[in-house]
Enzyme design. Structure first.
Site, mmCIF file in Angstrom:
data_model
loop_
_atom_site.group_PDB
_atom_site.id
_atom_site.type_symbol
_atom_site.label_atom_id
_atom_site.label_comp_id
_atom_site.label_asym_id
_atom_site.label_seq_id
_atom_site.Cartn_x
_atom_site.Cartn_y
_atom_site.Cartn_z
ATOM 1 N N LYS A 262 -5.320 4.182 -3.448
ATOM 2 C CA LYS A 262 -6.447 3.709 -3.789
ATOM 3 C C LYS A 262 -7.572 4.331 -3.045
ATOM 4 O O LYS A 262 -8.831 4.410 -3.544
ATOM 5 C CB LYS A 262 -6.563 2.230 -3.666
ATOM 6 C CG LYS A 262 -5.753 1.431 -5.044
ATOM 7 C CD LYS A 262 -5.948 -0.158 -4.717
ATOM 8 C CE LYS A 262 -5.117 -0.820 -5.953
ATOM 9 N NZ LYS A 262 -5.405 -2.015 -6.053
ATOM 10 N N ASN B 9 -9.377 2.001 -8.089
ATOM 11 C CA ASN B 9 -8.054 1.881 -8.832
ATOM 12 C C ASN B 9 -8.038 2.292 -10.369
ATOM 13 O O ASN B 9 -7.172 1.846 -11.117
ATOM 14 C CB ASN B 9 -7.650 0.249 -8.846
ATOM 15 C CG ASN B 9 -8.542 -0.655 -9.802
ATOM 16 O OD1 ASN B 9 -9.595 -0.154 -10.234
ATOM 17 N ND2 ASN B 9 -8.154 -1.668 -10.067
ATOM 18 N N GLY C 91 -8.337 -14.428 3.067
ATOM 19 C CA GLY C 91 -7.769 -12.855 2.947
ATOM 20 C C GLY C 91 -8.807 -11.728 3.154
ATOM 21 O O GLY C 91 -10.177 -12.368 3.039
ATOM 22 N N ALA C 92 -8.593 -10.753 3.770
ATOM 23 C CA ALA C 92 -9.430 -9.602 3.928
ATOM 24 C C ALA C 92 -8.699 -8.156 4.047
ATOM 25 O O ALA C 92 -9.054 -7.104 4.385
ATOM 26 C CB ALA C 92 -9.879 -9.772 5.458
ATOM 27 N N GLY C 93 -7.790 -8.125 2.973
ATOM 28 C CA GLY C 93 -7.141 -7.001 2.597
ATOM 29 C C GLY C 93 -7.680 -6.389 1.570
ATOM 30 O O GLY C 93 -8.943 -6.768 1.350
ATOM 31 N N GLY C 94 -6.979 -5.140 0.820
ATOM 32 C CA GLY C 94 -7.961 -4.604 -0.118
ATOM 33 C C GLY C 94 -8.392 -5.238 -1.422
ATOM 34 O O GLY C 94 -9.234 -4.934 -1.834
HETATM 35 P P1 NDP Z 1 -3.181 -6.380 2.027
HETATM 36 O O1 NDP Z 1 -1.877 -6.317 2.395
HETATM 37 O O2 NDP Z 1 -4.158 -5.380 2.162
HETATM 38 O O3 NDP Z 1 -3.576 -7.740 2.457
HETATM 39 C C1 NDP Z 1 -2.837 -9.009 2.615
HETATM 40 C C2 NDP Z 1 -3.849 -9.946 3.184
HETATM 41 O O4 NDP Z 1 -3.276 -11.207 3.032
HETATM 42 C C3 NDP Z 1 -4.393 -9.635 4.648
HETATM 43 O O5 NDP Z 1 -5.858 -10.658 4.539
HETATM 44 C C4 NDP Z 1 -3.527 -10.777 5.224
HETATM 45 O O6 NDP Z 1 -4.219 -10.980 6.571
HETATM 46 C C5 NDP Z 1 -3.186 -11.712 4.426
HETATM 47 N N1 NDP Z 1 -1.579 -12.413 4.751
HETATM 48 C C6 NDP Z 1 -0.660 -12.109 4.733
HETATM 49 N N2 NDP Z 1 0.310 -12.796 4.835
HETATM 50 C C7 NDP Z 1 -0.390 -13.763 5.607
HETATM 51 C C8 NDP Z 1 0.136 -14.997 6.360
HETATM 52 N N3 NDP Z 1 1.472 -15.251 6.556
HETATM 53 N N4 NDP Z 1 -1.033 -15.608 6.725
HETATM 54 C C9 NDP Z 1 -2.215 -15.304 6.637
HETATM 55 N N5 NDP Z 1 -2.409 -14.298 5.910
HETATM 56 C C10 NDP Z 1 -1.724 -13.554 5.564
HETATM 57 O O7 NDP Z 1 -2.790 -6.549 0.320
HETATM 58 P P2 NDP Z 1 -3.926 -6.625 -0.978
HETATM 59 O O8 NDP Z 1 -5.225 -7.111 -0.376
HETATM 60 O O9 NDP Z 1 -3.787 -5.039 -1.527
HETATM 61 O O10 NDP Z 1 -3.097 -7.726 -1.797
HETATM 62 C C11 NDP Z 1 -3.175 -9.175 -1.848
HETATM 63 C C12 NDP Z 1 -2.258 -9.647 -2.903
HETATM 64 O O11 NDP Z 1 -3.407 -9.727 -4.028
HETATM 65 C C13 NDP Z 1 -1.322 -8.948 -3.490
HETATM 66 O O12 NDP Z 1 -0.327 -9.989 -3.143
HETATM 67 C C14 NDP Z 1 -1.407 -8.933 -4.845
HETATM 68 O O13 NDP Z 1 -0.540 -9.596 -5.798
HETATM 69 C C15 NDP Z 1 -2.836 -9.622 -5.049
HETATM 70 N N6 NDP Z 1 -3.635 -8.719 -6.078
HETATM 71 C C16 NDP Z 1 -3.687 -9.207 -7.672
HETATM 72 C C17 NDP Z 1 -4.110 -8.426 -8.548
HETATM 73 C C18 NDP Z 1 -4.413 -9.112 -9.827
HETATM 74 O O14 NDP Z 1 -4.878 -8.078 -10.621
HETATM 75 N N7 NDP Z 1 -4.207 -9.989 -9.913
HETATM 76 C C19 NDP Z 1 -4.786 -7.083 -8.127
HETATM 77 C C20 NDP Z 1 -4.602 -6.795 -6.703
HETATM 78 C C21 NDP Z 1 -3.944 -7.280 -5.634
HETATM 79 P P3 NDP Z 1 -4.205 -10.146 7.981
HETATM 80 O O15 NDP Z 1 -5.197 -9.424 7.620
HETATM 81 O O16 NDP Z 1 -4.243 -11.067 9.106
HETATM 82 O O17 NDP Z 1 -2.702 -9.447 7.906
#
Ligand code: NDP
Length: 280
Positions: A69, A90, A128-131
């Site tokens: 991405k 994307n 959350g703060a991922g992608g």
């Molecule tokens: P990333 O790996 O980039 O980010 C994961 C996030 O989840 C981070 O903020 C992480 O926190 C947090 N996290 C994971 N496990 C835990 C935990 N046990 N406790 C607290 N925080 C946690 O993933 P993405 O952002 O790419 O994707 C996240 C989800 O979004 C995916 O599971 C996917 O299914 C969903 N998604 C859905 C879409 C849709 O169309 N419905 C499209 C794209 C994604 P930390 O930063 O602290 O690690």
């Protein structure tokens, strides 16, 4: 007769489990479009060749999923507004000889959310703060959300999203630590899970929030598409909240992509049914 079919698809690794192809091709069939959507397993070191191949073969556009991405940006000619802010793409749209990068992750989410509530002027808690969270946060800000609290386990990633929002939008963003059970502030309008917690097969997992702090006036949304009825959404429903599931986000991204590529307004119900028929 025309035996040359317009091509679209997805470049990712791994790509075999990505169900987007099923909903997109269901929409193509439903709307009488003799187009194809092909999943392509593309390794990071082959991404440049894959994009050049798509150009050479006249692909009409394609999706990029993990891990491409961000890296795909180097191979494109321009970026749309939110893709430029988010820093990730994307969906690639062909405009003559040019390849334009768009980000529909957050836009799909906002379209799905708007069926229940308009984010304009609202106070939002985003887990959350991922992608995915980054894309959702930027689109919520562009859609006029007034305040966005980013709740994330890693402070560094959380603060990075906060800084991005405060620098690039009028929304007031702040970070909240998530080292213990998070209580949602009473003045919150919308709560969003954009973490990966609750995704199949870990279906019993649930974000660590105090469900007692959810009140019936709040709208609770989950980005997890599989299962659509996460434990988090079930808990929110039990508290009287209205809910929005992650399948809506996935479907609406597809609707936006098909509009970009073909100009057709695809029927989201057809696409949602195609995914549900898979057992999602
Ligand atoms: P990333 O790996 O980039 O980010 C994961 C996030 O989840 C981070 O903020 C992480 O926190 C947090 N996290 C994971 N496990 C835990 C935990 N046990 N406790 C607290 N925080 C946690 O993933 P993405 O952002 O790419 O994707 C996240 C989800 O979004 C995916 O599971 C996917 O299914 C969903 N998604 C859905 C879409 C849709 O169309 N419905 C499209 C794209 C994604 P930390 O930063 O602290 O690690």
């Amino acid at each position: 007769m025309n035996f040359l079919l317009p091509l679209t698809g997805c470049f990712a690794q791994p790509v075999a489990e990505n169900p987007t192809v099923v909903m997109i091709e269901a929409a193509y069939r439903h709307h009488g479009l003799d187009w194809r959507y092909i999943n392509c397993e593309v390794a990071p070191e082959d991404l440049g060749d894959a994009v050049r191949g798509a150009r050479a073969m006249g692909w009409r556009g394609f999706n990029c999923s993990l891990p491409h991405k961000v890296a795909v940006i180097d191979h494109l000619d321009a970026l749309g507004q939110s893709a430029a802010i988010i820093g990730a793409v994307n969906t690639i749209v062909r405009d003559g000889d040019r390849m334009i990068g768009e980000n529909t992750d957050g836009r799909g989410f906002v379209v799905a959310l708007k069926e229940v509530v308009d984010p304009k002027g609202k106070s939002v808690v985003l887990l959350g703060a991922g992608g995915a969270a980054r894309a959702v946060a930027v689109e919520m800000a562009l859609a006029g959300a007034a305040r966005i609290t980013i709740v994330n386990r890693s402070a560094e990633r959380g603060q990075a999203v906060v800084d991005l929002l405060n620098d690039s939008s009028p929304a007031k963003a702040s970070y909240a630590s998530w080292q213990q059970t998070f209580a949602v502030p009473a003045d919150t309008d919308i709560v969003i899970n954009a973490t990966s917690i609750g995704l199949y097969p870990d279906v019993e997992a649930m974000p660590d929030i105090d469900t007692g702090s959810l009140t019936p006036g709040m709208v609770v949304a989950d980005g997890i598409p599989n299962p659509p009825r996460t434990r988090f959404l079930q808990a929110a429903q039990a508290r009287g909240c209205r809910t929005v599931d992650g399948l809506g986000m996935l479907v609406q991204q597809g609707v936006i992509g098909i509009k970009y590529w073909t100009g057709v307004d695809a029927d989201p119900q057809v696409m949602r049914k195609a995914l549900l028929d898979l057992g999602l």
